[in-house]
Design a protein around this motif. Structure first.
Motif, PDB file in Angstrom:
ATOM      1  N   PHE A  34      -3.088   3.919  -0.280  1.00 43.92           N
ATOM      2  CA  PHE A  34      -1.857   3.612  -0.994  1.00 43.92           C
ATOM      3  C   PHE A  34      -2.111   2.643  -2.138  1.00 43.92           C
ATOM      4  O   PHE A  34      -2.801   1.650  -1.981  1.00 43.92           O
TER       5      PHE A  34
ATOM      6  N   LYS B   3       5.537   9.367  -3.539  1.00 45.68           N
ATOM      7  CA  LYS B   3       5.863   8.185  -2.748  1.00 45.68           C
ATOM      8  C   LYS B   3       6.258   8.628  -1.353  1.00 45.68           C
ATOM      9  O   LYS B   3       6.858   9.685  -1.182  1.00 45.68           O
ATOM     10  N   LEU B  45       5.819   3.562  -0.138  1.00 46.97           N
ATOM     11  CA  LEU B  45       4.365   3.533  -0.269  1.00 46.97           C
ATOM     12  C   LEU B  45       3.971   4.534  -1.350  1.00 46.97           C
ATOM     13  O   LEU B  45       4.269   5.721  -1.230  1.00 46.97           O
ATOM     14  N   THR B  46       3.320   4.068  -2.402  1.00 45.74           N
ATOM     15  CA  THR B  46       2.854   4.973  -3.453  1.00 45.74           C
ATOM     16  C   THR B  46       1.480   5.494  -3.062  1.00 45.74           C
ATOM     17  O   THR B  46       0.597   4.721  -2.703  1.00 45.74           O
ATOM     18  N   VAL B  47       1.335   6.819  -3.117  1.00 42.02           N
ATOM     19  CA  VAL B  47       0.085   7.440  -2.683  1.00 42.02           C
ATOM     20  C   VAL B  47      -0.738   7.829  -3.904  1.00 42.02           C
ATOM     21  O   VAL B  47      -0.220   8.400  -4.857  1.00 42.02           O
TER      22      VAL B  47
END
Lengths: 96, 96
Positions: A34, B3, B45-47
């Protein structure tokens, strides 16, 4: 009974110390999947009776004035969830 | 970038002082549309890269162990949101 979910997130351009702390914890645990974490709030308002346009308008006003601080936060979603947990009507997405 | 949104709420059987405070404020302002308010957390959560089953499994683990306190909170939803804000895959609903 229907519930209305209001999602509030810190504005994108502001630092989010809680999110940074979670991201730091993930990095320490060896998880690098992440690239960012942000932490916001989720309000569940239980409605007595049916959800009509007047109730939604009232929720929008409450979301802007009571549930979020417009200086540092955005209301990112207002979603109606029925008693069974299924999402029905929605006013989701960036509302700001 | 995709996200993943993790929603965490206080368990239904526990008191939620923040929610009670909001409900009290609504009542003082003369709004009696809502019979209850609960306040939880929303994590974005940014992936980096695509969201596959491995990423989702990792999110589920993180949600249970790091983002929520299973003694007092439930993970109520894990939703994938693409870069454009559209909801795609979802593992929403009561996961506990």
């Amino acid at each position: 009974m229907p519930k209305i979910v209001v999602d509030v997130m810190p504005k994108a351009e502001l630092l989010d110390p809680q999110g940074k702390a979670v991201a730091g914890a993930l990095a320490r645990l060896g998880n690098d999947t992440f690239s960012g974490v942000r932490v916001g709030k989720r309000f569940e308002l239980t409605v007595d009776g049916p959800v009509d346009e007047a109730v939604l308008a009232s929720v929008r006003e409450i979301a802007d004035e009571l549930l979020s601080n417009s200086v540092i936060e955005d209301v990112v979603g207002i979603t109606v969830v029925d008693g069974n947990g299924a999402h029905s009507a929605a006013a989701s997405g960036a509302l700001a």
